[in-house]
Design a protein around this motif. Structure first.
Motif, PDB file in Angstrom:
ATOM      1  N   TYR A  25       8.078  -5.817 -16.733  1.00  0.00           N
ATOM      2  CA  TYR A  25       8.329  -5.948 -15.306  1.00  0.00           C
ATOM      3  C   TYR A  25       7.089  -6.571 -14.690  1.00  0.00           C
ATOM      4  O   TYR A  25       6.044  -6.669 -15.333  1.00  0.00           O
ATOM      5  CB  TYR A  25       8.708  -4.597 -14.674  1.00  0.00           C
ATOM      6  N   GLY A  26       7.211  -6.972 -13.416  1.00  0.00           N
ATOM      7  CA  GLY A  26       6.179  -7.769 -12.745  1.00  0.00           C
ATOM      8  C   GLY A  26       4.756  -7.341 -13.017  1.00  0.00           C
ATOM      9  O   GLY A  26       3.934  -8.111 -13.542  1.00  0.00           O
ATOM     10  N   LEU A  27       4.431  -6.103 -12.653  1.00  0.00           N
ATOM     11  CA  LEU A  27       3.041  -5.663 -12.736  1.00  0.00           C
ATOM     12  C   LEU A  27       2.553  -5.535 -14.184  1.00  0.00           C
ATOM     13  O   LEU A  27       1.404  -5.859 -14.494  1.00  0.00           O
ATOM     14  CB  LEU A  27       2.879  -4.331 -11.999  1.00  0.00           C
ATOM     15  N   ILE A  43       0.154 -11.815  -8.507  1.00  0.00           N
ATOM     16  CA  ILE A  43       1.470 -11.239  -8.793  1.00  0.00           C
ATOM     17  C   ILE A  43       2.590 -12.144  -8.293  1.00  0.00           C
ATOM     18  O   ILE A  43       3.664 -12.215  -8.905  1.00  0.00           O
ATOM     19  CB  ILE A  43       1.564  -9.793  -8.224  1.00  0.00           C
ATOM     20  N   HIS A  47       5.903 -13.529 -10.401  1.00  0.00           N
ATOM     21  CA  HIS A  47       7.288 -13.351  -9.940  1.00  0.00           C
ATOM     22  C   HIS A  47       7.986 -14.678  -9.748  1.00  0.00           C
ATOM     23  O   HIS A  47       9.176 -14.812 -10.061  1.00  0.00           O
ATOM     24  CB  HIS A  47       7.320 -12.528  -8.646  1.00  0.00           C
ATOM     25  N   ALA A  69       5.005   6.588  -8.388  1.00  0.00           N
ATOM     26  CA  ALA A  69       3.889   5.669  -8.137  1.00  0.00           C
ATOM     27  C   ALA A  69       4.349   4.387  -7.451  1.00  0.00           C
ATOM     28  O   ALA A  69       3.554   3.670  -6.864  1.00  0.00           O
ATOM     29  CB  ALA A  69       3.191   5.323  -9.448  1.00  0.00           C
ATOM     30  N   ARG A  70       5.632   4.071  -7.553  1.00  0.00           N
ATOM     31  CA  ARG A  70       6.177   2.858  -6.943  1.00  0.00           C
ATOM     32  C   ARG A  70       6.918   3.187  -5.652  1.00  0.00           C
ATOM     33  O   ARG A  70       7.730   2.390  -5.189  1.00  0.00           O
ATOM     34  CB  ARG A  70       7.143   2.179  -7.910  1.00  0.00           C
ATOM     35  N   GLY A  71       6.656   4.366  -5.097  1.00  0.00           N
ATOM     36  CA  GLY A  71       7.379   4.771  -3.890  1.00  0.00           C
ATOM     37  C   GLY A  71       8.858   4.964  -4.159  1.00  0.00           C
ATOM     38  O   GLY A  71       9.688   4.776  -3.272  1.00  0.00           O
TER      39      GLY A  71
ATOM     40  N   LYS B   3      -1.635  11.342   0.217  1.00  0.00           N
ATOM     41  CA  LYS B   3      -1.455  10.114  -0.546  1.00  0.00           C
ATOM     42  C   LYS B   3      -1.695   8.931   0.393  1.00  0.00           C
ATOM     43  O   LYS B   3      -1.198   8.915   1.513  1.00  0.00           O
ATOM     44  CB  LYS B   3      -0.021  10.106  -1.044  1.00  0.00           C
ATOM     45  N   ASP B  29       6.215  -3.063  -7.137  1.00  0.00           N
ATOM     46  CA  ASP B  29       5.033  -3.559  -7.868  1.00  0.00           C
ATOM     47  C   ASP B  29       3.799  -3.557  -6.969  1.00  0.00           C
ATOM     48  O   ASP B  29       2.707  -3.151  -7.383  1.00  0.00           O
ATOM     49  CB  ASP B  29       5.268  -4.998  -8.363  1.00  0.00           C
ATOM     50  N   MET B  30       3.982  -4.038  -5.740  1.00  0.00           N
ATOM     51  CA  MET B  30       2.833  -4.122  -4.823  1.00  0.00           C
ATOM     52  C   MET B  30       2.319  -2.734  -4.466  1.00  0.00           C
ATOM     53  O   MET B  30       1.111  -2.528  -4.341  1.00  0.00           O
ATOM     54  CB  MET B  30       3.202  -4.906  -3.566  1.00  0.00           C
ATOM     55  N   ILE B  31       3.222  -1.768  -4.312  1.00  0.00           N
ATOM     56  CA  ILE B  31       2.803  -0.397  -3.984  1.00  0.00           C
ATOM     57  C   ILE B  31       2.086   0.234  -5.170  1.00  0.00           C
ATOM     58  O   ILE B  31       1.064   0.915  -5.005  1.00  0.00           O
ATOM     59  CB  ILE B  31       4.007   0.452  -3.521  1.00  0.00           C
ATOM     60  N   GLU B  32       2.580  -0.015  -6.370  1.00  0.00           N
ATOM     61  CA  GLU B  32       1.918   0.518  -7.563  1.00  0.00           C
ATOM     62  C   GLU B  32       0.507  -0.054  -7.679  1.00  0.00           C
ATOM     63  O   GLU B  32      -0.456   0.666  -7.955  1.00  0.00           O
ATOM     64  CB  GLU B  32       2.749   0.157  -8.801  1.00  0.00           C
ATOM     65  N   LEU B  33       0.385  -1.347  -7.429  1.00  0.00           N
ATOM     66  CA  LEU B  33      -0.925  -2.010  -7.466  1.00  0.00           C
ATOM     67  C   LEU B  33      -1.822  -1.484  -6.356  1.00  0.00           C
ATOM     68  O   LEU B  33      -3.024  -1.246  -6.554  1.00  0.00           O
ATOM     69  CB  LEU B  33      -0.713  -3.518  -7.315  1.00  0.00           C
ATOM     70  N   GLU B  35      -1.826   1.496  -5.025  1.00  0.00           N
ATOM     71  CA  GLU B  35      -2.322   2.842  -5.330  1.00  0.00           C
ATOM     72  C   GLU B  35      -3.463   2.789  -6.339  1.00  0.00           C
ATOM     73  O   GLU B  35      -4.436   3.527  -6.226  1.00  0.00           O
ATOM     74  CB  GLU B  35      -1.170   3.718  -5.838  1.00  0.00           C
ATOM     75  N   ARG B  36      -3.379   1.891  -7.306  1.00  0.00           N
ATOM     76  CA  ARG B  36      -4.488   1.722  -8.254  1.00  0.00           C
ATOM     77  C   ARG B  36      -5.747   1.278  -7.525  1.00  0.00           C
ATOM     78  O   ARG B  36      -6.843   1.773  -7.779  1.00  0.00           O
ATOM     79  CB  ARG B  36      -4.149   0.619  -9.262  1.00  0.00           C
TER      80      ARG B  36
END
Lengths: 87, 82
Positions: A25-27, A43, A47, A69-71, B3, B29-33, B35-36
């Motif tokens: 997947y993307g990330l 990123i 994509h 973690a991805r909301g 958080k 993806d952007m939210i995961e990034l 948080e890191r």
């Protein structure tokens, strides 16, 4: 299916999807590309390439794997098609 | 420990312009990034980088297209004439 010519970056993305197998997947693709090339990868560029590769028929995508973690949002997971594997 | 979350207005802006096919997965993806980055670089820098990510997605492949809306009233009106 659109034209089959692949740019250099699209080739890298396609290979990375193959390497990551069922977690592409993307990330994850960004992380693997940065690890392999030693460069910062945007990123949005990944994509864009994924969308183009799917349009050209080298990849297919499906949704799955939502995490906190991805909301709570799903990942778009990419896999190689037959044409992608042959390439 | 609360958080950290990315700027809400940036998330809303992204959802507004991005096409439906990509929006959920890319935002995830952007939210995961984010948080890191918030963990390693701090909230302020993570916010700026998130905003930068939102801007870099302003490209034709990601932008929502205007959909053609067929007003059923017009069709019904046309049919009633003939």
């Amino acid at each position: 299916m659109k034209g089959t010519y692949l740019g250099e970056f699209e080739e890298l993305v396609l290979l990375t999807v193959g390497i990551l197998f069922d977690d592409a997947y993307g990330l994850a693709i960004v992380d693997e590309l940065e690890k392999q090339t030693g460069r910062n990868i945007m990123i949005s560029s990944v994509h864009k390439s994924l969308v183009r590769l799917e349009e050209k028929g080298y990849l297919r995508s499906s949704m799955g794997g939502a995490t906190a973690a991805r909301g709570g949002r799903d990942k778009r997971l990419y896999t190689l098609t037959h044409a992608g594997k042959k390439w | 420990m609360s958080k950290t979350t990315p700027p809400k207005w940036a998330v809303r802006f992204f959802k507004w312009y991005c096409n439906d096919h990509l929006a959920e997965a890319v935002l995830g993806d952007m939210i995961e990034l984010y948080e890191r980055r918030a963990f390693s670089l701090g909230k302020r820098k993570a916010d700026l980088l998130f905003l930068w990510n939102v801007i870099t997605f302003l490209r034709p492949f990601a932008i929502r297209r205007k959909s053609t809306i067929i007003h059923t009233n017009h069709i019904a009106m046309f049919r009633s004439e003939y």
